[in-house]
Write an enzyme that holds these catalytic residues in place. Sequence first.
Site, PDB file in Angstrom:
ATOM      1  N   THR A 181       4.488  -8.505   1.009  1.00 59.94           N
ATOM      2  CA  THR A 181       3.594  -7.700   0.175  1.00 59.94           C
ATOM      3  C   THR A 181       2.846  -6.686   1.037  1.00 59.94           C
ATOM      4  O   THR A 181       2.652  -6.910   2.236  1.00 59.94           O
ATOM      5  CB  THR A 181       2.532  -8.565  -0.532  1.00 59.94           C
ATOM      6  N   ASP A 182       2.426  -5.592   0.426  1.00 58.54           N
ATOM      7  CA  ASP A 182       1.420  -4.773   1.081  1.00 58.54           C
ATOM      8  C   ASP A 182       0.145  -5.602   1.155  1.00 58.54           C
ATOM      9  O   ASP A 182      -0.031  -6.569   0.412  1.00 58.54           O
ATOM     10  CB  ASP A 182       1.182  -3.472   0.312  1.00 58.54           C
ATOM     11  N   TRP A 183      -0.762  -5.229   2.048  1.00 56.17           N
ATOM     12  CA  TRP A 183      -1.948  -6.056   2.310  1.00 56.17           C
ATOM     13  C   TRP A 183      -2.847  -6.058   1.073  1.00 56.17           C
ATOM     14  O   TRP A 183      -3.441  -5.052   0.720  1.00 56.17           O
ATOM     15  CB  TRP A 183      -2.658  -5.529   3.540  1.00 56.17           C
TER      16      TRP A 183
END
Length: 826
Positions: free
Chosen positions: A238-240
């Site tokens: 995932t993106d952060w």
Amino acid sequence: MKQQKTEHRVWKHRKLIEKMTLEEKAALLSGKGEWQTWDFERLGIPSMYCSDGPHGLRKQAGAGDHLGLNPSLPATCFPTAATVANSWDPALSEEIGKALGEEAVAQDVHVVLGPGLNIKRSPLCGRNFEYISEDPYLTGKMAAGYIRGIQSKGRYACPKHFAVNSQETRRMAMNAVVDERTLREIYLTGFEIAVKEGGAHALMTSYNQVNGTYSNENTHLLKDILRDEWGYEGIVITDWGGSNDHIRGVEAGSDLEMPTPGMDSARQVVKAVREGKLSEEAVDACVDRLLEAVLTLTADDGTDAGSDSENFDKEGHHALARRAALESAVLLKNKENILPLKPGTHVALIGDFAFDPRYQGAGSSMVNTIKLDKMSELIGDYDLTVIGMSRGYKRDGEADAVLAKEAVDLAQTADVVLYCFGLDELSESEGIDRAHMRIPQNQISLLEAMARVNENIVGILSAGAAVEMPWQTGLKALLHGYLYGQAGAGAMLDIITGKANPCGRLNETYPIRYEDTPAFKYYPAEERNSEYREALYVGYRYYDTAKVRVAYPFGFGLSYTTFEYSNLEIDPEGAEFTVMNTGDCDGAEVAQLYVGMKEAKVFRPEKELKGFQKIFLKAGESRRVRIPFDDKTFRYWNVKTDQWEVEGGTYEIMVGASCLDIRLTAQADVEGTTEKYPYYTNRMPSYYSGLIGQVEDVEFSELLGFPIPSGKWGGDLTVNDAICQMYYAKSAIARFIYGKLTKMKKKSEDAGKPDLNILFIYNMPFRAIAKMTGGMVSMEMVEGIVTMVNGHLFRGLGRTVAGFFRNQSRNRKYVKMITGKKKRNE
């Protein structure tokens, strides 16, 4: 042509997985800290470390934070991706990738988070400096080079953000509404090339929804396309803070939720498995892929020479950064061949950027440079007579009459003015889109004042994205360095003095004004939805087809020499032609191959890039150049057959020096693959004409193949609404907090330095609070917070407070359970 397959997974780590408890497996699928994964000593599973790194590593020495507010270890700052894309040289991007991989080894980084592949749908995207191009083919080829380079050093590259993330505004609470053909041809093709040709082993999902489903849990993106069609076997991260529903993410094949949601997500996975809402097989599939990455990447840890963050060739990487800047700089204007400057020319060096260069963007990609070259310090090493230097303007945009007068007085006495100017730090940053395409007015006012006293002004422009250029009449020459990294200053001086011949070509179109851009009426999102009504007509695909004049076309760039094209021959496998350097100095040309089809039954842009090659030729030298056709040369996505097809007929094969400078043309007869066409011509007049400035609802719905979803805000806020939407909150306290945040945001912007923490908080959804606080906040607490925002103060407060104590207690128990030396049942 359908490229689908059913995944029959071969478990690589079944024996190890069988030794793991469900709690351990669930924990592994979320981050332990800001940058690292969970380790399990009893199982021999170490931790894997990730780091930002699109154009230079940003490994933080102390406490980690997503936006780079805490200091990071020194690293080489290469030119940004938007800069290197102007080189049109995948071999160069591969060299940079190798250097990034070497620094990753030295700093014990296992996964380099980059490159960024999102398409430059609009010049206003605040993160365009990190992205490669408006064209998916160029994007994919350059990204594949980066990936091959990084991974050749035993580290993983992680191309991002998958997919359709072309704006920063409310990026975590935005729904991209896009038709399947545009999704495939424009927004996914670059990723397809990165996976198939680059061999990417990791991939980062985007924050946004795509047609109503968050990317990280979008089975169409992650299963149907990425894994089944493209055969991708790597990990998905995932993106952060980009995880919405972790259960759905695991089910879709998203392997690692970052950064550190504590144990709340792990508890959700365990509960879902035990209640039969999530299969343990789906969990095991993610664990198996993640174990493959962790064990592969950490196999040599402690046994190689990569334990010293200084252990890499710093001078060699600096030299590479300089060469990258040199090959990527674009000469846009050279009236009367003022460049290169003659030896001994009396010059005035003017502009704040000459003293403190604008060489990288702001946000999570910001690199702590090892060293930084400045034109003001290097210019004395060149055969020029420097009569003086002046900052001329303040980079925050504030007018300063004293500085301006000093610069104008100096300009009046010089043979040539070297003027360093461009976009300031506020103009381009992660977390915020640009409000316009203009250069700060104080810089332009100074240029106009200097032009009144000296007609010989050479502009050295620094910017990571397209800008409007009504002021360029005041320049005799314009050299665009983009954001050229730590060594770019010397590269600019090399070109200005003729030590090097400029060979960069634009990776994006420069429109005359923002109102001319294809997404002008559709960008950014209106409330929740961002409607991609322009469809395929992004960048030059629109300008060429709709016959819109531009300032500088896609693929454009001048040289100090000239090139002649001749003898185009076409065969079923590709195009072959001759390029000759007809000037009197050595130089490199970028030959570009475009394909189009007149009177096509399936609407398409006038021309599309389908191949390119950079050729270095000595003065008078000629060479036969071959650009092969590939599986992407003639294909289009047919929404009726649900697969790639080729329309049969006669295609125009065009070879040239830019999309508007076609030197050679030929025709190729190509056999079609189906007679089943996807569109009714009379229902799509805008798309068949390319005049997409005002696409009506009925036509866009026809293109989508489903009704346009409502994106209106209203009613109670949910965990997926952005914090800035507290403007609509029923709670007076929430509206007060919104007002304070807005004032803080505006204050930082007015000061000329955006507060990235405030920007991130302002645009993030409530759910992200549970994903970005290291386990302090659970989703139960978030739901309590939203209840308070919706006007139920005491009910929400009670749930939040009780949830806090429950979360802390459960976190402690869970951590103790998974960090014990033995299983509970042993």
